[in-house]
Design an enzyme around this catalytic site. Structure first.
Site: not given
Ligand code: ACO
Length: 314
Positions: A109, A240, A270
């Site tokens: 990214c 980004h 994204n």
């Molecule tokens: N729908 C519902 N529940 C979900 C989903 C979903 N789509 N995805 C995960 N959950 C659940 C998990 O299983 C977890 O459940 P549990 O508590 O029973 O275990 C709960 O939601 C909380 O999960 P977390 O990972 O703690 O959620 P968080 O608030 O951290 O949000 C997210 C997750 C959105 C992925 C966040 O961590 C994030 O944005 N991280 C950065 C990701 C990113 O930017 N990635 C791309 C990078 S760019 C590149 O180079 C490709």
């Protein structure tokens, strides 16, 4: 030094709103919007990545008011083109009918900023350089995995750069960590290999989140210190688009108002190497960037990589 003289973007035609994903995996519009800011993404059906990249490139070249033959180098920041080889850049060059050095770079990214830094290094030799950030994450996510499939969309954003004084600062960087966010290359059918890799995207979302907020804020502060500027001197921070909460986290650390941190992740999710050029193109089209405005563009992604640049718009 360089300046951008034309931009363009292309999204696939097929929109996929959150509710459609909620019918496929255990998720909801509420969860996706509140955790990421994403409401919709576009996903390739008939099109491939070369189609998107070519269209974005044609628009950028038209907006730059130059002809195809004026393009002397093509750089495509991408995680994966339509082929392992030839490069996406060569596929785009073929479509445009241009013969020039053409190659891909993979900085995930952050790729668009890396591409700009490479263009800056080559600009004394090649007059007009086309940079096309393009990615098709719909091929790289597991559509049964709710933790990743809701986050991404497909798209392409392009720009043409030439000699100019707009660019004031550029820095590509990495804090190498291949376990935080990755998609392993898919296994072939070698009878000698025991590798059964699926090739899907895997990530530790919370670690990526922390890396993004901390490293982006840090890179911005480094750039500001080097330029002897403060955050208030920047008119637009184009970050980004991975998660609106990441953007907000950086913004509050810098104590800046929301209008200085434009967001379009709600529409496109994204799109990896394409988010920054797509956002730039959209803002220019909407007349939100004026001559003399100071822009800070910051990418972050797998690697883990970061890329930061500051431009005074010409
Ligand atoms: N729908 C519902 N529940 C979900 C989903 C979903 N789509 N995805 C995960 N959950 C659940 C998990 O299983 C977890 O459940 P549990 O508590 O029973 O275990 C709960 O939601 C909380 O999960 P977390 O990972 O703690 O959620 P968080 O608030 O951290 O949000 C997210 C997750 C959105 C992925 C966040 O961590 C994030 O944005 N991280 C950065 C990701 C990113 O930017 N990635 C791309 C990078 S760019 C590149 O180079 C490709």
């Amino acid at each position: 030094m360089i300046k951008i003289i034309g931009t363009g973007r292309k999204l696939p035609t097929r929109a996929v709103p959150n509710d459609e994903l909620a019918a496929m995996v255990d998720t909801s519009d509420d969860w996706i919007v509140s955790r990421t800011g994403i409401k919709n993404r576009y996903v390739c059906t008939e099109e491939n990545l070369t189609d998107l990249a070519e269209s974005a490139a044609r628009i950028a070249i038209k907006n730059a008011r130059i002809s195809m033959q004026d393009i002397e180098m093509i750089i495509c920041p991408t995680i994966a083109g339509d082929f392992s080889f030839p490069s996406l850049a060569c596929c785009v060059a073929e479509r445009l009918g241009v013969k020039c050095p053409a190659f891909d770079i993979n900085a995930a990214c952050s790729g668009f900023i890396y591409g700009m830094e490479i263009a800056e290094a080559f600009i004394s030799k090649y007059k007009n350089i086309l940079i096309v950030g393009a990615d098709m994450m719909s091929r790289l996510v597991d559509w049964n995995d709710r933790a990743t499939c809701v986050l991404f969309g497909d798209g392409a954003g392009a720009c043409v750069v030439t000699k100019g004084n707009a660019l004031k600062y550029i820095r590509s960087n990495s804090a190498p960590d291949a376990k935080m966010l990755y998609a392993k290359s898919r296994a072939g059918n070698s009878p000698f290999s025991k590798d059964g890799t699926s090739g899907f995207t895997a990530m530790n979302g919370q670690d990526v989140y922390k890396f993004a907020v901390l490293s982006v804020a840090e890179e911005i502060k480094t750039a500001l210190a080097e330029l002897k500027l403060t955050a208030s001197d920047i008119n637009h921070f184009l970050l980004h688009q991975a998660n609106s909460r990441i953007i907000d986290g950086v913004r509050t650390r810098l104590k800046q108002p929301p209008e200085k941190f434009p967001v379009n992740i709600d529409k496109y999710a994204n799109t990896t190497a394409a988010t920054i050029p797509i956002l730039l193109d959209e803002m220019l089209e909407e007349g939100k960037i004026n001559s003399g405005d100071t822009l800070m563009l910051v990418g972050f992604g797998a690697g883990m990589t970061t890329g930061t640049c500051v431009m005074v718009w010409e």
